[in-house]
Design an enzyme around this catalytic site. Structure first.
Site, PDB file in Angstrom:
ATOM      1  CE1 TYR A  97      -2.921   4.167   9.988  1.00 26.18           C
ATOM      2  CE2 TYR A  97      -5.044   3.390   9.170  1.00 26.18           C
ATOM      3  CZ  TYR A  97      -4.208   3.687  10.227  1.00 26.18           C
ATOM      4  OH  TYR A  97      -4.626   3.498  11.512  1.00 26.18           O
ATOM      5  CD  GLU A 182      -1.658   2.801  13.121  1.00 24.86           C
ATOM      6  OE1 GLU A 182      -2.636   3.558  13.137  1.00 24.86           O
ATOM      7  OE2 GLU A 182      -0.599   3.039  13.746  1.00 24.86           O
TER       8      GLU A 182
END
Lengths: 368, 285, 368, 285
Positions: A97, A182
């Site tokens: 992530y 993101e």
């Protein structure tokens, strides 16, 4: 402004971030020849697409056609799918992530990274998350990436790719005026490459004037919200019965809160902003009427916006749109006496406080 | 000295000939604020309301020894105007303008802080110390001198609460509008420090809204550092998640920054939270 | 690295700065059809081209051909002209000056501008020159341009063009790693446009690795200097008789100074830098020998560079290049005893101080 | 405390496993410098010369409470290494590396100054306080403890002059090499302030060279603020204009920064200027 995955990936590609090979499909005829296993991903602005059946895999031309067929025109998490992204399937070794967003507290970008990707970052234990505030006048520097990749325990060959990604991601965040960039998951393939398997990009609405390419339509807005935006109003559709016009975002929200606490449900949020123009007031009614409320509540605290101007606008709107629905007005502040006088001359109910007006409008709208 | 400003504070207005700039400069002067010069490139030599000299640049305005500036220029030009003020080391920089890209705000606020300067805003109503000095757009008639200090992220809602205080006989020692943007020069904690230190302030009202975690941080700070009585009001309880309510500050994302979370944080810090703006005076008693 | 005007203008064009229409000509066949009056400008790296006959005007195709003919292959201010720039002639209303360079004192870029352009900025009175240091972490902001254009008394329509030019010029300075970007004159045409009539751009040599497009050849260097550069030596040809090899720029300069004060003229500057490699020392001789000096002076203060390594290098060079010219060596510092021993064993003169060595080499080279 | 450093100064070395870094770290330790850690990403857990722990980052080195760092990494990585040190608020940052693009130096020095940190270099020999602490590359054997402080833009030339002082019985209280680049962290004036304030320093030697106007500014500063005896040496008298002599600092452009101008400025400030490096001790007497 929230961007669809495919738009986010276009931006990633432009800024040198690795993304899977792929293309957008709106109809069967957009499909290219099947060559290798692909993922077909519904383009909607909510997460959790996989679990909701919004992502399909295809290992043949037939499977690809039927996946596209099933997804386009369907609803995923309540949202209509009009586009899918067809992408090469990755051989996933691991999912990471990484994101850059705004830290309001520090008034600076903040980097968030974790070796535990592929799930919502909120569900990852704090001790597995690397965070780092970046000085906006200096920007990203490679040592930050070295610290991050050490924290994440990356192998050297993955770490160097990761640092290059951070550098490009930060540039993207700055150059495109992002609120959020993101990548989740950031995939390490079995072949040892890092690739952005997803892309979530939010652009600062206030900076859209520097990014004309995105300013056409905000995919999250309803048609009426888009119309309002085009006319310069801050307007949001909600699911209640009472139309609301107020001035100032805070006061408008407080009005919705007061309605809700009185068991009245607002049909919309409309912030007039600071104005002393009759037409702007009158046109606000046009928008609210299109949302077809049972009654309309006006809550104005005059400052920049003068109470008498608002009163004139209300009178004008009542005539122009021939409004028969109940209108309840609260007027305070600059020129309030004159404003109330204009309204009472035109037989429009006014109340001096927000509470009284809220109570009244809930009553005339017939409760919740 | 009042909170940040007092009757001797000399103020300049960047963009004094604009629609907003001229209206509010006039109102500020009526309030009693010392507006010593206005800036409007290309209009030097003229005067605002026949009394306030207009000059071309902040550099030219330095002969009037300003302590503070109000910036009221269109959003794309705010960063430049702020850097101009920072370059001249103007101690207090208030930015009225809304819709400033927050990347611009990050840069200008960073630089101001590096230089030890204070930024209020963007996109807030400014600062008022009744009846010493007003810099910003709060309506003049709502104030009363007193001992309640107010800090708020919202504009009209602040007026609503200040008026309600005044109507209940509670005057104000200072009112600061932080600004509704996600990035603003002063957060609650910065203002709380000033209010705690201000001898005139006895009680504090915080007006918060959904979005971000500044209210939660403020609650924690109050618990640990503030000795004065604090009451809060939070708006946005009825806002649906993911919808942006009017200004960029007001949004709930992924469950962070909900009204519930903020109210809970304040309650845990011993701060009473009003249901309606008009309940604030009652809770202050 | 100094760029030719035409290279500077290419960079200006790339960064959105207004430059005259034009093209580079190396030979008659490069000429395009004559359409309107043009200026033909010799591409050399010295100013004062106009006064030295390096700039010609052509108002017909014939004049253009003959201007090109006269200039190419000629010498202007002692420099051979191999290229000319053919540019549209501007209708000059006024000439301004603007540049951005480094302020060493402030460790920051400094903007210099004047309404008195077209002449060397050194000859403009100080009170007509606007200077402004720019914070490198913030960069250029428009208010600086407003202050500059007010100082220069520009009309509004010129001022807005000027500010756009400053913005682009600053970006050029930063993006291209410049030591200097200078426009002199910045021409205001009778049609009311600002155009960069000249372009002086100097790129930081240390940043050339970020700008591969320029790193081919430095037009100011002699062939021998280019060879030295390619081999990694800091080497400059001078016009005296005594070859010099020393270590450290300061010590090398001090060596040249000492020679000069003793009426000896150096043939070159060669800074060995900090090395402990015999080959690097030996190869330095190759360069110095190619410059054909009467004698060679070596001045080494050992630190990073060890004296014995240098001694071995000298011995190796003497053999390899079969040097019969007088070599005078001064060796001090780290491992000096060992170094002197090696040299004396190989019958090379050494002296413990710079002064003695300088006196000796001037003598053996036969004076100035 | 000596000038900036003393025997208690804890030093880390960024790039300790490189050719230059390891050689000079070893020499520094021989001199007596407390090298507490080395940084070499990916080599944590190993030791330098069996005694100095190697870690992956400056952040990791903070457990050793360093006061200063020596940066010896290739030029393209210097800016990053410096920001890493600045981020950890290392008080003294010495950059050994040459050929750092000066745009990088401008940025890192600006940021360090904003944070109140000191940068020495790039492209200089560092700082030595005999025999308390040496950070940099000056040869150990040339020093003698004493009361003469030296500031220089040049490397080997500094050694030449320091050795000449030592040979003449004149020890040094501090030697600082500013660096030969056009942009360096400390200029003469910064160093002169330190030397004037240093009780151990009685006399000062400035070693200058052509290029820029820092020597001229120093001369002016000496005239106005320095009470101690100052002697100078300037190199580059014989350099032709426009030619760059070895390092980026040494160039004469458009008549600015000539040796004549610098010598004149020093003479006007009452500072004697030596013709040869070896004349310096004589002028100091």
């Amino acid at each position: 402004m929230n961007l669809y995955e495919y738009m986010g990936k276009d931006i990633f590609r432009k800024n040198g971030l690795p993304v899977p090979e792929g293309y957008v499909v709106e109809k069967q005829s957009d499909l290219k020849e099947y060559r290798k296993p692909v993922v077909v991903k519904s383009q909607i602005l909510l997460g959790g697409r996989g679990k909701s059946g919004g992502i399909k895999f295809a290992k043949s031309g037939e499977e690809l056609k039927s996946a596209v067929n099933e997804l386009i025109g369907s609803k995923v998490r309540g949202l209509a799918v009009t586009k899918v992204l067809v992408e090469e399937m990755l051989n996933i070794q691991h999912e990471y992530y990484v994101s850059i967003t705004l830290s309001r507290e520090h008034r600076a970008p903040i980097l968030i990274a974790s070796a535990s990707g592929g799930v919502e970052i909120e569900s990852v234990p704090q001790k597995e998350i690397f965070t780092r505030v970046i000085d906006p006048l200096i920007g990203y520097s490679d040592y930050i990436g070295r610290e991050a990749s050490k924290f994440m325990n990356l192998k050297p060959e993955i770490a160097s790719q990761f640092r290059a990604i951070l550098k490009s991601l930060y540039r993207t965040f700055i150059e495109e005026d992002c609120e959020l960039v993101e990548i989740n998951p950031l995939v390490e393939t079995k072949e040892g490459k890092l690739i952005a398997a997803d892309a979530k990009v939010i652009i600062d609405n206030d900076a859209l004037y520097r990014h004309k390419e995105f300013s056409i339509t905000d995919p999250e807005k309803t048609p009426l919200e888009l119309e309002a935006q085009a006319k310069g109003y801050s307007f949001i559709e909600l699911d209640g019965k009472i139309g609301v016009i107020a001035n100032g975002a805070g006061l408008t929200m407080a009005t919705l809160d007061a309605l809700t606490l009185h068991n009245g449900k607002p049909r919309n949020f409309l912030d007039l902003g600071g104005t002393d123009n009759v037409e702007i007031v009158a046109n606000a009614f046009d928008l609210v009427l299109k949302a077809d409320p049972k009654a309309i509540l006006i809550n104005i605290f005059g400052g920049v916006t003068k109470a008498d101007t608002v009163a004139k606008g209300i009178v004008e709107a009542k005539k122009r749109f021939n409004i028969s629905k109940p209108i309840v007005v609260r007027l305070s502040g600059f020129n309030e006496d004159e404003g109330r006088k204009i309204l009472s001359e035109n037989k429009i109910e006014t109340y001096p406080t927000m509470m009284e007006a809220v109570e009244r409008v809930v009553k005339v709208a017939g409760g919740a | 000295m009042g909170v940040l400003v007092d009757r001797n504070t000399k103020v300049i207005v960047q963009g004094i000939t604009g629609h907003q700039g001229s209206f509010h400069a006039g109102q500020m002067m009526k309030f009693g604020t010392k507006v010593v010069a206005g800036i409007s490139p290309g209009k030097s030599g003229t005067k605002f309301q026949d009394t306030v000299p207009i000059v071309d640049s902040v550099a030219d305005a330095m002969s009037f020894s300003p302590d503070a500036t109000m910036i009221s220029v269109p959003a794309p030009f705010v960063k430049d105007a702020a850097f101009e003020a920072i370059d001249q080391r103007i101690k207090l920089i208030y930015i009225l303008t809304e819709h400033v890209p927050f990347h611009d705000s990050m840069e200008l606020i960073s630089e101001a802080r590096n230089r030890g300067l204070t930024v209020i805003g963007p996109n807030g109503p400014g600062i008022t110390v009744p009846f010493e000095c007003k810099i910003g757009i709060m309506p003049n008639q709502i104030f009363k001198e007193g001992d309640v200090a107010v800090a708020s992220r919202s504009g009209t809602l602040t007026y609503e609460i200040v008026e309600s205080l005044t109507r209940n006989g509670m005057g104000q020692s200072a009112v600061i509008g932080l600004g509704g943007d996600p990035v603003v020069g002063m957060n609650y904690i910065d203002v709380l420090k000033l209010y705690e230190a201000d001898p005139k302030t006895k009680k504090i009202v915080l007006v918060g809204e959904i979005g971000g975690n500044n209210e939660e941080l403020a609650a924690k700070y109050i618990k640990e550092h503030i000795t004065k009585k604090v009451v809060a009001y939070i708006t946005g309880r009825s806002a649906p998640p993911g919808k942006r309510m009017g200004h960029a500050g007001a949004i709930i994302e992924k469950g962070v920054g909900t009204a519930e979370s903020k109210i809970k944080a304040f309650n845990e810090a011993g701060v009473k939270v009003a249901d309606y703006p008009t309940d604030v005076p009652g809770l202050l008693k």
